[in-house]
Write a protein that holds these residues in place. Sequence first.
Motif, PDB file in Angstrom:
ATOM      1  N   ARG A 170     -31.397  44.981  85.601  1.00  0.00           N
ATOM      2  CA  ARG A 170     -31.712  43.580  85.857  1.00  0.00           C
ATOM      3  C   ARG A 170     -31.733  43.370  87.361  1.00  0.00           C
ATOM      4  O   ARG A 170     -31.094  44.128  88.105  1.00  0.00           O
ATOM      5  CB  ARG A 170     -30.708  42.639  85.184  1.00  0.00           C
ATOM      6  CG  ARG A 170     -30.735  42.735  83.664  1.00  0.00           C
ATOM      7  CD  ARG A 170     -29.803  41.749  82.999  1.00  0.00           C
ATOM      8  NE  ARG A 170     -30.239  40.360  83.131  1.00  0.00           N
ATOM      9  CZ  ARG A 170     -31.183  39.792  82.380  1.00  0.00           C
ATOM     10  NH1 ARG A 170     -31.805  40.487  81.435  1.00  0.00           N
ATOM     11  NH2 ARG A 170     -31.511  38.526  82.557  1.00  0.00           N
ATOM     12  N   VAL A 171     -32.475  42.380  87.809  1.00  0.00           N
ATOM     13  CA  VAL A 171     -32.533  42.071  89.235  1.00  0.00           C
ATOM     14  C   VAL A 171     -31.821  40.746  89.488  1.00  0.00           C
ATOM     15  O   VAL A 171     -31.799  39.862  88.631  1.00  0.00           O
ATOM     16  CB  VAL A 171     -33.985  42.009  89.747  1.00  0.00           C
ATOM     17  CG1 VAL A 171     -34.620  43.381  89.710  1.00  0.00           C
ATOM     18  CG2 VAL A 171     -34.826  41.006  88.970  1.00  0.00           C
ATOM     19  N   VAL A 172     -31.229  40.628  90.655  1.00  0.00           N
ATOM     20  CA  VAL A 172     -30.526  39.418  91.060  1.00  0.00           C
ATOM     21  C   VAL A 172     -31.501  38.536  91.845  1.00  0.00           C
ATOM     22  O   VAL A 172     -32.112  38.988  92.817  1.00  0.00           O
ATOM     23  CB  VAL A 172     -29.288  39.751  91.913  1.00  0.00           C
ATOM     24  CG1 VAL A 172     -28.581  38.472  92.341  1.00  0.00           C
ATOM     25  CG2 VAL A 172     -28.342  40.658  91.142  1.00  0.00           C
ATOM     26  N   LEU A 173     -31.643  37.305  91.397  1.00  0.00           N
ATOM     27  CA  LEU A 173     -32.568  36.349  91.999  1.00  0.00           C
ATOM     28  C   LEU A 173     -31.838  35.058  92.356  1.00  0.00           C
ATOM     29  O   LEU A 173     -30.692  34.848  91.965  1.00  0.00           O
ATOM     30  CB  LEU A 173     -33.721  36.036  91.034  1.00  0.00           C
ATOM     31  CG  LEU A 173     -34.644  37.200  90.679  1.00  0.00           C
ATOM     32  CD1 LEU A 173     -35.436  36.877  89.425  1.00  0.00           C
ATOM     33  CD2 LEU A 173     -35.586  37.506  91.847  1.00  0.00           C
ATOM     34  N   PHE A 215     -36.038  36.436  95.801  1.00  0.00           N
ATOM     35  CA  PHE A 215     -35.010  37.426  96.042  1.00  0.00           C
ATOM     36  C   PHE A 215     -34.153  36.970  97.220  1.00  0.00           C
ATOM     37  O   PHE A 215     -34.620  36.219  98.081  1.00  0.00           O
ATOM     38  CB  PHE A 215     -35.623  38.795  96.344  1.00  0.00           C
ATOM     39  CG  PHE A 215     -36.008  39.580  95.120  1.00  0.00           C
ATOM     40  CD1 PHE A 215     -35.023  40.117  94.298  1.00  0.00           C
ATOM     41  CD2 PHE A 215     -37.338  39.785  94.803  1.00  0.00           C
ATOM     42  CE1 PHE A 215     -35.361  40.834  93.161  1.00  0.00           C
ATOM     43  CE2 PHE A 215     -37.688  40.512  93.666  1.00  0.00           C
ATOM     44  CZ  PHE A 215     -36.696  41.031  92.845  1.00  0.00           C
ATOM     45  N   PRO A 216     -32.883  37.401  97.289  1.00  0.00           N
ATOM     46  CA  PRO A 216     -32.047  37.036  98.434  1.00  0.00           C
ATOM     47  C   PRO A 216     -32.693  37.483  99.744  1.00  0.00           C
ATOM     48  O   PRO A 216     -33.258  38.575  99.829  1.00  0.00           O
ATOM     49  CB  PRO A 216     -30.741  37.803  98.178  1.00  0.00           C
ATOM     50  CG  PRO A 216     -30.732  38.076  96.709  1.00  0.00           C
ATOM     51  CD  PRO A 216     -32.168  38.236  96.311  1.00  0.00           C
ATOM     52  N   LEU A 230     -29.088  45.582  89.215  1.00  0.00           N
ATOM     53  CA  LEU A 230     -27.828  45.459  88.491  1.00  0.00           C
ATOM     54  C   LEU A 230     -27.968  46.137  87.127  1.00  0.00           C
ATOM     55  O   LEU A 230     -28.868  45.789  86.356  1.00  0.00           O
ATOM     56  CB  LEU A 230     -27.473  43.979  88.321  1.00  0.00           C
ATOM     57  CG  LEU A 230     -26.139  43.630  87.672  1.00  0.00           C
ATOM     58  CD1 LEU A 230     -24.979  44.077  88.554  1.00  0.00           C
ATOM     59  CD2 LEU A 230     -26.069  42.118  87.426  1.00  0.00           C
ATOM     60  N   GLU A 231     -27.116  47.101  86.833  1.00  0.00           N
ATOM     61  CA  GLU A 231     -27.153  47.760  85.518  1.00  0.00           C
ATOM     62  C   GLU A 231     -26.510  46.856  84.482  1.00  0.00           C
ATOM     63  O   GLU A 231     -25.425  46.326  84.688  1.00  0.00           O
ATOM     64  CB  GLU A 231     -26.410  49.096  85.570  1.00  0.00           C
ATOM     65  CG  GLU A 231     -27.157  50.180  86.306  1.00  0.00           C
ATOM     66  CD  GLU A 231     -26.546  51.547  86.066  1.00  0.00           C
ATOM     67  OE1 GLU A 231     -25.905  51.743  85.017  1.00  0.00           O
ATOM     68  OE2 GLU A 231     -26.714  52.412  86.941  1.00  0.00           O
ATOM     69  N   ASP A 232     -27.199  46.678  83.336  1.00  0.00           N
ATOM     70  CA  ASP A 232     -26.627  45.871  82.267  1.00  0.00           C
ATOM     71  C   ASP A 232     -25.812  46.764  81.322  1.00  0.00           C
ATOM     72  O   ASP A 232     -25.733  47.985  81.507  1.00  0.00           O
ATOM     73  CB  ASP A 232     -27.688  45.074  81.515  1.00  0.00           C
ATOM     74  CG  ASP A 232     -28.732  45.947  80.817  1.00  0.00           C
ATOM     75  OD1 ASP A 232     -28.411  47.118  80.498  1.00  0.00           O
ATOM     76  OD2 ASP A 232     -29.855  45.468  80.585  1.00  0.00           O
ATOM     77  N   ALA A 233     -25.198  46.147  80.328  1.00  0.00           N
ATOM     78  CA  ALA A 233     -24.301  46.881  79.430  1.00  0.00           C
ATOM     79  C   ALA A 233     -25.015  48.005  78.688  1.00  0.00           C
ATOM     80  O   ALA A 233     -24.395  49.010  78.323  1.00  0.00           O
ATOM     81  CB  ALA A 233     -23.664  45.911  78.433  1.00  0.00           C
ATOM     82  N   VAL A 273     -27.648  31.500  91.707  1.00  0.00           N
ATOM     83  CA  VAL A 273     -27.867  32.934  91.566  1.00  0.00           C
ATOM     84  C   VAL A 273     -27.943  33.264  90.076  1.00  0.00           C
ATOM     85  O   VAL A 273     -27.131  32.781  89.285  1.00  0.00           O
ATOM     86  CB  VAL A 273     -26.721  33.727  92.231  1.00  0.00           C
ATOM     87  CG1 VAL A 273     -26.904  35.227  92.014  1.00  0.00           C
ATOM     88  CG2 VAL A 273     -26.648  33.412  93.716  1.00  0.00           C
ATOM     89  N   PHE A 274     -28.929  34.068  89.684  1.00  0.00           N
ATOM     90  CA  PHE A 274     -29.076  34.459  88.284  1.00  0.00           C
ATOM     91  C   PHE A 274     -29.716  35.836  88.220  1.00  0.00           C
ATOM     92  O   PHE A 274     -30.135  36.384  89.249  1.00  0.00           O
ATOM     93  CB  PHE A 274     -29.902  33.421  87.512  1.00  0.00           C
ATOM     94  CG  PHE A 274     -31.345  33.340  87.928  1.00  0.00           C
ATOM     95  CD1 PHE A 274     -32.344  33.915  87.155  1.00  0.00           C
ATOM     96  CD2 PHE A 274     -31.719  32.677  89.097  1.00  0.00           C
ATOM     97  CE1 PHE A 274     -33.679  33.849  87.525  1.00  0.00           C
ATOM     98  CE2 PHE A 274     -33.055  32.600  89.481  1.00  0.00           C
ATOM     99  CZ  PHE A 274     -34.028  33.187  88.689  1.00  0.00           C
TER     100      PHE A 274
END
Length: 201
Positions: free
Chosen positions: A62-65, A80-81, A54-57, A150-151
């Motif tokens: 960032r990774v989704v966990l 991880f999913p 995930l691209e941050d601002a 999810v974070f």
Amino acid sequence: MDHRHLVEEKLSSEELVKGHFLHAFRDTVKLPDGGTATREYIVHPGAVMIVPLLEDAGGGIRVVLERQFRYPVGQVMVEFPAGKLDSGEDLQLCAQRELLEETGFTASEWARAGVLHPVVSYSTEFIDIWFARGLTSGERQLDQGEFLDVFTASPTELLQWCRDGTITDGKTLTAALWLQNVLSGAWVLNWHPAAVPVRAG
């Protein structure tokens, strides 16, 4: 290389347990030296794991966990999913489905990294590793009785948690190795668009 001197030959097989998706057997095998032994193992349908980027601002990654309670170990685990394959399901379509169901994200680009065998001593389970990027958020579609948070985290945070024991899940540790090498440029992924499910009729 010739590995025939290591191979065991199945002589007989006994079914021990047939559950909802796990199937346990006890086989008698012929050893390379001619002796015999028993091997107890679980047949598993296989699974996928997704490393969502995930691209941050600020243009960083960032990774989704997820955080989920895992009953066999009695702990909330950071992972991880991931999810198991349905019978006959395409690997990438399974990855796309699991990402959407568990996190609500869809991804415009996907790359298959490889495969891991998490418990080779007693299970046939394999986990196909996928990376996803170009994420768009949406509504989760959790299974009945499925509860998870999810974070997101930075790759640095992820690696720190792997080092300090916050993360002990084997597949997530493997994914962190892949992520580290992909971000450094040492390992290259072959990205392609999301797959479109084939619809009947």
